[in-house]
Design a protein around this motif. Structure first.
Motif, PDB file in Angstrom:
ATOM      1  N   ARG A   1      -1.103   8.063 -10.826  1.00  0.00           N
ATOM      2  CA  ARG A   1      -1.992   7.357 -11.752  1.00  0.00           C
ATOM      3  C   ARG A   1      -1.233   6.312 -12.576  1.00  0.00           C
ATOM      4  O   ARG A   1      -1.700   5.178 -12.739  1.00  0.00           O
ATOM      5  CB  ARG A   1      -2.702   8.366 -12.651  1.00  0.00           C
TER       6      ARG A   1
ATOM      7  N   THR B   1      -1.238  -1.030  -4.299  1.00  0.00           N
ATOM      8  CA  THR B   1      -2.105   0.101  -4.609  1.00  0.00           C
ATOM      9  C   THR B   1      -1.372   1.408  -4.338  1.00  0.00           C
ATOM     10  O   THR B   1      -0.494   1.488  -3.481  1.00  0.00           O
ATOM     11  CB  THR B   1      -3.403   0.066  -3.786  1.00  0.00           C
TER      12      THR B   1
ATOM     13  N   ARG C   1       0.861  -1.184   0.000  1.00  0.00           N
ATOM     14  CA  ARG C   1       0.000   0.000   0.000  1.00  0.00           C
ATOM     15  C   ARG C   1       0.891   1.226   0.000  1.00  0.00           C
ATOM     16  O   ARG C   1       1.757   1.376   0.871  1.00  0.00           O
ATOM     17  CB  ARG C   1      -0.906   0.030   1.239  1.00  0.00           C
TER      18      ARG C   1
ATOM     19  N   ALA D   1      -9.406  -1.369   1.505  1.00  0.00           N
ATOM     20  CA  ALA D   1      -9.138  -0.497   0.350  1.00  0.00           C
ATOM     21  C   ALA D   1      -8.371  -1.233  -0.744  1.00  0.00           C
ATOM     22  O   ALA D   1      -7.809  -0.599  -1.637  1.00  0.00           O
ATOM     23  CB  ALA D   1      -8.347   0.735   0.794  1.00  0.00           C
TER      24      ALA D   1
ATOM     25  N   GLN E   1      -6.418   6.698  -6.855  1.00  0.00           N
ATOM     26  CA  GLN E   1      -7.473   7.632  -6.464  1.00  0.00           C
ATOM     27  C   GLN E   1      -6.946   8.646  -5.448  1.00  0.00           C
ATOM     28  O   GLN E   1      -5.989   8.399  -4.729  1.00  0.00           O
ATOM     29  CB  GLN E   1      -8.654   6.873  -5.858  1.00  0.00           C
TER      30      GLN E   1
ATOM     31  N   TYR F   1      -7.188   4.174   6.054  1.00  0.00           N
ATOM     32  CA  TYR F   1      -8.108   3.477   5.148  1.00  0.00           C
ATOM     33  C   TYR F   1      -7.372   2.988   3.911  1.00  0.00           C
ATOM     34  O   TYR F   1      -7.494   1.814   3.524  1.00  0.00           O
ATOM     35  CB  TYR F   1      -9.269   4.378   4.744  1.00  0.00           C
ATOM     36  N   PHE F   2      -6.589   3.851   3.286  1.00  0.00           N
ATOM     37  CA  PHE F   2      -5.857   3.450   2.090  1.00  0.00           C
ATOM     38  C   PHE F   2      -4.854   2.329   2.379  1.00  0.00           C
ATOM     39  O   PHE F   2      -4.492   1.568   1.484  1.00  0.00           O
ATOM     40  CB  PHE F   2      -5.135   4.643   1.470  1.00  0.00           C
TER      41      PHE F   2
ATOM     42  N   LEU G   1      -8.270  11.463  -2.337  1.00  0.00           N
ATOM     43  CA  LEU G   1      -9.356  11.806  -1.422  1.00  0.00           C
ATOM     44  C   LEU G   1      -9.099  13.180  -0.837  1.00  0.00           C
ATOM     45  O   LEU G   1      -8.106  13.410  -0.156  1.00  0.00           O
ATOM     46  CB  LEU G   1      -9.441  10.761  -0.299  1.00  0.00           C
TER      47      LEU G   1
ATOM     48  N   TYR H   1      -9.205  -2.748  -3.364  1.00  0.00           N
ATOM     49  CA  TYR H   1      -9.656  -2.592  -4.754  1.00  0.00           C
ATOM     50  C   TYR H   1      -9.713  -1.116  -5.148  1.00  0.00           C
ATOM     51  O   TYR H   1     -10.325  -0.745  -6.141  1.00  0.00           O
ATOM     52  CB  TYR H   1     -11.029  -3.248  -4.919  1.00  0.00           C
ATOM     53  N   VAL H   2      -9.049  -0.271  -4.361  1.00  0.00           N
ATOM     54  CA  VAL H   2      -8.995   1.168  -4.627  1.00  0.00           C
ATOM     55  C   VAL H   2      -7.559   1.531  -4.971  1.00  0.00           C
ATOM     56  O   VAL H   2      -6.655   1.358  -4.151  1.00  0.00           O
ATOM     57  CB  VAL H   2      -9.449   1.978  -3.393  1.00  0.00           C
ATOM     58  N   THR H   3      -7.338   2.008  -6.175  1.00  0.00           N
ATOM     59  CA  THR H   3      -5.990   2.429  -6.554  1.00  0.00           C
ATOM     60  C   THR H   3      -6.047   3.544  -7.585  1.00  0.00           C
ATOM     61  O   THR H   3      -7.002   3.643  -8.372  1.00  0.00           O
ATOM     62  CB  THR H   3      -5.155   1.235  -7.073  1.00  0.00           C
TER      63      THR H   3
ATOM     64  N   ASN I   1      -2.425   5.476  -3.802  1.00  0.00           N
ATOM     65  CA  ASN I   1      -3.484   6.460  -3.642  1.00  0.00           C
ATOM     66  C   ASN I   1      -2.931   7.708  -2.964  1.00  0.00           C
ATOM     67  O   ASN I   1      -1.792   7.714  -2.484  1.00  0.00           O
ATOM     68  CB  ASN I   1      -4.631   5.869  -2.807  1.00  0.00           C
TER      69      ASN I   1
END
Length: 257
Positions: free
Chosen positions: A166, A178, A134, A230, A236, A224-225, A238, A232-234, A180
């Motif tokens: 990105r 990931t 992460r 998290a 991104q 959270y990240f 906040l 499946y969150v990459t 983020n």
């Protein structure tokens, strides 16, 4: 409730004060081992002592490739893995165009943006070998969304972090890594002390929630990240700013009543 992060290891750069210190302490409270990284070993070690027995301080200039490699090696030697990187190191000296020198610009870009690349690169071998990781970048609303006189170099560095994020997220996805970013608004840290009471009052008045953010507001988002939830969150970002970027004008603030 997050899946337990106990026993995992996080590196937090710029961890001796402000948002970085808040992230380090929040990670420690969640059960992670934490390597607190700062240019000053004394300051990093002092924060590590506050985090607890599963934390250590480490001195590194994160604009230096060899120092970043040593940082990653220290985390593995001390804790056995690198599961989370919070790339938080950053500076924001004010200098307006026409007065700003090339050296001023390079210093901010190197500290804020190049360090993101170097610290991520240093942690990749360990993360790839274990098939997960992460990465959390500390960007800002200044640059990607807003601007402020004197901070063109800072804004460029923070917008650049999102561009880096990105493509890094795409490249690293095959290893379940990931990438983020948190984007703080005005957060009450030591870094705001020198800006004066008038600045703080005006900034507070421009925020719909009528308060400056706390380091915990950012640290909770970083946690959270860093979590399994998290996974499946990459790629991104906040925004954490109390609604600061929402009003179209001062009139919108005044219309709140």
């Amino acid at each position: 409730m997050f899946t337990s992060l106990s026993g995992r290891t996080a590196i937090v750069t710029g961890g001796s004060r402000g948002i970085g210190k808040g992230i380090a302490k929040r990670f420690g409270a969640a059960g992670l081992n934490v390597l607190v990284v700062s240019r000053s070993l004394d300051e990093a070690s002092a924060v590590a002592a506050e985090v607890g027995p599963h934390a250590a301080g480490f001195a590194a200039d994160v604009t230096n490739e060899a120092a970043c490699a040593a940082m990653a090696a220290a985390a593995i030697d001390r804790f056995g893995s690198i599961d989370v990187l919070a790339a938080n190191a950053g500076i924001f000296p004010a200098a307006r165009l026409g007065e700003m020198t090339g050296a001023d610009f390079d210093h901010v870009i190197s500290t804020n943006l190049k360090s993101s690349f170097l610290t991520v690169s240093a942690c990749l071998p360990a993360m790839k070998a274990q098939g997960q990781g992460r990465i959390v970048l500390t960007s800002s609303i200044t640059g990607p969304i807003t601007g402020y006189p004197g901070w063109s170099h800072y804004g460029a560095s923070k917008a650049g972090q999102l561009g880096f994020m990105r493509t890094a997220a795409i490249e690293l996805a095959p290893w379940n890594i990931t990438v983020n970013a948190v984007m703080p608004g005005n957060i009450m840290t030591e870094g705001l002390d020198g800006l004066g009471a008038d600045y703080l009052a005006k900034m507070t008045a421009s925020i719909p929630m009528k308060r400056l953010g706390s380091v915990d507001d950012i640290a909770n988002a970083a946690l959270y990240f860093a979590s399994d939830e998290a996974g499946y969150v990459t790629g991104q970002q906040l925004v954490i700013d109390g609604g600061q970027v929402l009003p179209e004008s001062l009139g919108a603030i005044e219309a709140m009543g």
